[in-house]
Design an enzyme around this catalytic site. Structure first.
Site, mmCIF file in Angstrom:
data_model
loop_
_atom_site.group_PDB
_atom_site.id
_atom_site.type_symbol
_atom_site.label_atom_id
_atom_site.label_comp_id
_atom_site.label_asym_id
_atom_site.label_seq_id
_atom_site.Cartn_x
_atom_site.Cartn_y
_atom_site.Cartn_z
ATOM 1 N N LYS A 135 0.860 -1.187 0.000
ATOM 2 C CA LYS A 135 0.000 0.000 0.000
ATOM 3 C C LYS A 135 0.888 1.226 0.000
ATOM 4 C CE LYS A 135 -4.537 0.763 0.412
ATOM 5 N NZ LYS A 135 -5.585 -0.207 0.068
HETATM 6 N N1 GLU Z 1 -7.229 0.029 -3.170
HETATM 7 C C1 GLU Z 1 -7.982 -1.146 -3.474
HETATM 8 C C2 GLU Z 1 -8.023 -2.072 -2.268
HETATM 9 O O1 GLU Z 1 -7.892 -1.642 -1.142
HETATM 10 C C3 GLU Z 1 -7.523 -1.814 -4.771
HETATM 11 C C4 GLU Z 1 -6.096 -2.289 -4.777
HETATM 12 C C5 GLU Z 1 -5.626 -2.795 -6.143
HETATM 13 O O2 GLU Z 1 -6.409 -2.866 -7.061
HETATM 14 O O3 GLU Z 1 -4.432 -3.091 -6.220
HETATM 15 O O4 GLU Z 1 -8.254 -3.240 -2.377
#
Ligand code: GLU
Length: 424
Positions: A113
């Site tokens: 993240k």
């Molecule tokens: N931000 C989204 C999540 O928390 C998508 C992450 C992604 O597609 O890599 O799952």
């Protein structure tokens, strides 16, 4: 067995929640103590300073992060959040949840993240672009289609992904669409990616309703949050035949017992400066009141730690579907379980986003693009299979849906670590 407290620099309420969930699952599954220590902390964390030229000529320095929690099963994957509450601990927690989420869905990814501590709505488009490009340049050594693949999250969107893709591509000298997902279609984005998280939320809700003997046409739905996840969830729930009685954004909530007219609400929302305040389509309620409404399905689709020991006993839904990451605290979990609320946990409920991100990455690698109907079918297949596996596992283990989802995800990651061994 020694239990180490979270490292001080990561210590914050969200990280403590992620670690406490992990500990509970690790205990229940009797996880190898060596692995337990290893999986608690992220593999790699980067903190960057982002000097950014503002429109008035001054330079402001923002702080950004990218945390890779685990990469045993493949490149790490996860969104980038722009929000004033972003911290290293929050990003680390969200990265850990991505690891379990990808493993649970069976995607060949680890978890990561990123985030920047900024209020994006206060920046001009030019400022946002310069900040994003500097962030992309600073995390450049960590990312790549085979290493770590960012995507949108709270406060970012397809345009932000386009700037990251462009900055990365400029550095290597050729176009690399697969370095991010959630891009615009014109540079290798996927059909259906934007609505994917909301669509996934609806698919698992429909499965849970079948399991509980509830009918969608008789169901009432309340959705907290009107960003990408909340607004698409509300729209697709209504399309599926449910009565959406309440929605909210960060400033205000709207309630209408007869059901809100979602297409008209969306139209007004987009023409009125992205605020529910000017849509005037129901009675005003607060975010707290929304969470306490009598309804069939409650979807928290905003930020973490919304349902806590303070309000959990007042939650009156039959089904809690976690569109957001980490919306329910550990204490609240127990209170809801005692009340018999059926919970579809975040790492399952909101996995539609990363599942379609995976489709996007595969399409970019193959330079071959799929029809929207194929995206929907495959999303449906993967997420409903994950739901039923989790449900069966929870029955077999007599565990909650959250514990069953965590245990399945953690087990897949543990298997990968055991197979690969410890380096050196
Ligand atoms: N931000 C989204 C999540 O928390 C998508 C992450 C992604 O597609 O890599 O799952």
């Amino acid at each position: 067995m020694t239990m180490r407290e979270p490292a001080h620099e990561l210590d914050n309420p969200t990280f403590r929640l992620a670690v406490a969930q992990f500990d509970q699952a690790a205990e229940a599954m009797n996880l190898d103590p060596n692995l337990r220590e290893r999986l608690k902390l992220p593999e790699r964390s980067l903190i960057v300073s982002l000097p950014t030229r503002m429109d008035d000529g001054t330079v402001k320095v923002f702080t950004g992060y990218r945390v890779q929690h685990d990469s045993a099963r493949g490149p790490s994957k996860g969104g980038i959040r722009y929000h004033l509450d972003v911290s290293l601990g929050e990003v680390a927690a969200l990265a850990m949840w991505m690891t379990w989420k990808c493993a649970l869905a069976g995607l060949p990814y680890g978890g990561a993240k990123g985030g920047v501590r900024v209020a994006p709505e206060r920046l001009s488009r030019g400022e946002l672009q310069r900040l994003t490009r500097r962030y992309a340049a600073e995390i450049f050594p960590l990312i790549g289609p085979d290493k770590d693949v960012p995507a949108p999250d709270v406060g970012t969107n397809a345009q932000v992904m386009a700037w990251i893709m462009d900055t990365y591509s400029q550095q290597v000298g050729f176009a690399v669409p697969g370095v991010v997902t959630g891009k615009p279609l014109s540079i290798g984005g996927s059909l259906g990616r934007e609505e994917a998280t909301g669509r996934g939320v609806v698919y698992v809700t429909l499965e849970a309703m079948k399991h509980l003997g509830l009918e969608i046409t008789k169901a009432t739905v309340a959705v907290q949050g009107f960003g990408n996840v909340g607004s698409n969830t509300a729209r697709i729930m209504a399309e599926a035949g449910a009565r959406v009685i309440a929605v909210s954004d960060h400033s205000v909530g709207l309630y209408n017992a007869k059901g809100l007219e979602i297409p008209e609400l969306l139209r007004r929302y987009h023409t009125n400066g992205h605020s529910l305040r000017d849509t005037k389509m129901g009675d005003w309620i607060s975010n707290e009141e929304l969470l306490e409404l009598d309804c069939t399905v409650l979807v928290p689709a905003a930020l973490s730690e919304q349902i806590t020991e303070k309000n959990a006993s007042k939650v009156r839904c039959r089904l809690l579907v976690e569109g957001a990451n980490g919306p329910t605290t550990l204490e609240a979990d127990q209170i809801l379980a005692d009340k018999g609320v059926f919970i579809i946990p975040d790492i399952l409920a909101n996995s539609g986003g990363v599942i379609v991100s995976y489709f996007e990455w595969v399409q970019d690698a193959q330079r071959f693009f799929w029809k929207e109907a194929d995206i929907r079918d495959r999303l449906h297949e993967i997420i409903t299979a994950a739901f039923h596996r989790t449900l069966e596992f929870s029955k077999a283990q007599q565990a909650t849906m959250r514990m069953a989802a965590l245990m399945s995800g953690i087990d897949k990651v543990a298997q990968a670590h055991l197979a690969r061994g410890l380096y050196p």
